[in-house]
Motif scaffolding. Sequence first.
Motif, PDB file in Angstrom:
ATOM      1  N   ASN A 166      64.171   1.406  44.201  1.00 36.38           N
ATOM      2  CA  ASN A 166      64.857   0.312  44.887  1.00 36.38           C
ATOM      3  C   ASN A 166      66.205   0.776  45.394  1.00 36.38           C
ATOM      4  N   LYS A 172      66.447  -9.640  39.307  1.00 33.46           N
ATOM      5  CA  LYS A 172      67.465  -9.835  40.337  1.00 33.46           C
ATOM      6  C   LYS A 172      67.115  -9.054  41.598  1.00 33.46           C
ATOM      7  N   TRP A 173      66.649  -7.795  41.424  1.00 30.24           N
ATOM      8  CA  TRP A 173      66.286  -7.013  42.596  1.00 30.24           C
ATOM      9  C   TRP A 173      65.158  -7.679  43.387  1.00 30.24           C
ATOM     10  N   VAL A 175      64.370 -10.833  43.539  1.00 32.95           N
ATOM     11  CA  VAL A 175      64.905 -12.026  44.213  1.00 32.95           C
ATOM     12  C   VAL A 175      65.666 -11.632  45.470  1.00 32.95           C
ATOM     13  N   GLU A 176      66.560 -10.645  45.360  1.00 31.63           N
ATOM     14  CA  GLU A 176      67.361 -10.229  46.512  1.00 31.63           C
ATOM     15  C   GLU A 176      66.493  -9.583  47.587  1.00 31.63           C
ATOM     16  N   ALA A 177      65.438  -8.853  47.187  1.00 32.91           N
ATOM     17  CA  ALA A 177      64.546  -8.244  48.167  1.00 32.91           C
ATOM     18  C   ALA A 177      63.819  -9.295  48.996  1.00 32.91           C
ATOM     19  N   HIS A 178      63.647 -10.506  48.429  1.00 33.84           N
ATOM     20  CA  HIS A 178      62.998 -11.608  49.153  1.00 33.84           C
ATOM     21  C   HIS A 178      64.024 -12.547  49.786  1.00 33.84           C
ATOM     22  N   GLN A 179      65.290 -12.091  49.897  1.00 35.22           N
ATOM     23  CA  GLN A 179      66.357 -12.899  50.490  1.00 35.22           C
ATOM     24  C   GLN A 179      66.545 -14.221  49.748  1.00 35.22           C
ATOM     25  N   GLN A 197      67.899 -16.344  45.910  1.00 31.85           N
ATOM     26  CA  GLN A 197      69.072 -16.464  45.046  1.00 31.85           C
ATOM     27  C   GLN A 197      68.605 -16.812  43.641  1.00 31.85           C
ATOM     28  N   THR A 232      70.227 -18.177  39.796  1.00 32.80           N
ATOM     29  CA  THR A 232      71.360 -18.667  39.013  1.00 32.80           C
ATOM     30  C   THR A 232      70.876 -18.927  37.587  1.00 32.80           C
TER      31      THR A 232
END
Length: 427
Positions: free
Chosen positions: A270, A398-399, A401-405, A407, A409
Amino acid sequence: MFVFSMILFFMVNFFVVSEAKGTLVETSTSIAENVNVEAGEIQFNPAETTVSAHAYFAILDAAGNQIYDNTGWDGEDLALGQTSEPVIVKHDSENWMVLDQTLRDDGKIVGTTRVMLSMSQIEATMRKLALLLIAAIPIYMAIAVTGSLLIARSALKPIGKITKTAQSFSAQDLSRRVENISTNDEVGELSATINHMLERLEQGFAREKQFSADVSHELRTPVAVILAEAETGLHGQTTPEQQTEALARIVVTSKKMAKIISQMLMLTKNADNQLILNKEHFDLVGVIRDISSEMESVASGYGVEIGPVASGRQEIYADHMMLTQLLINLITNACKYNTAGGCVSIRIVSEGDMINVIVHDTGVGIAEDDLPHIFDRFYRAEKAHSGDGAGLGLSIVKWIVEAHQGQITVTSNLGVGTTFEVRFPRE
């Protein structure tokens, strides 16, 4: 400066010559106004005529006889052809501007006026201007060179500071920064860019250094366990049952190491942008139901119950395998750090173009000081240190989630439970 001097010279020459032509025309007009014709004869009184101090003129009748002449030219010179426009004529090695105009009486030509202006003064002025411009070019060049050197030295001074700072960089010390250059130009932008780059490099080196230290720490224990169990089985006085138990512990520890290494490789790929998401359309509710069903045995091992999943259908365009990994990690954590008899609930909330997945547990909770760090690699909260995880699960979450644009919490209260909320775009 040479081109400028040439343009200036020709412009000044043009305006001076134009002014001389204007003087000739005015003088010729003034003479014509003071010429009287009586009985076919021309009468002229020079005292009543205003003439430029540098102009000379002559008046001839229709037969070519001189009525007035202060030019000093002889008759042959006056026999030159008439000029309706001012022209330059050479006389006795001197240039003159000459203008001839006819005199008329009742439409009949009765004579001719000739006005002349010496070009010597104009030519002398232009020669002085040319010499002045030629003499000034070296001075201009000296000023330009000196000024350019001073400006260049001032402009390049920040570059020298940047070079000096860059020469002092090393992989062991990335804390140095280029001196702040507060200029709104390319040099100031370069300085700021280099400082941002150094900051990112320093953070990257620090992360990699910490990552290496954490990997070494995490792998040291299982390796030591495997070595100890193997040496005991080989050289110790053990029964077959004890050897079997030692081999079983080696297998369990090896699986843990394999899991850690697999997760490390995923995170490394990643970081190097080597992983490509294979997105497809699928029903997220159905995936959650399947995972919940498969995870029931894991939950029961921790004495936890997985609550019912909402019915219906929620279409999403994402990487099926990655979202499955994300949900398994979140549900596993919710079971692992829950309390006996606790519950794990999974809800889906649709908000327009977004889908929210909410995983809640009734476990031990996470301390407020630990919350900002739970997504860091190998980080485990104080109450989770006794677990068998390596602290990489939430980093992978987290990675993904961020890879799929998306968020993610998290909210938590000690002794009450923890809630993870993940927001994904539908497309």
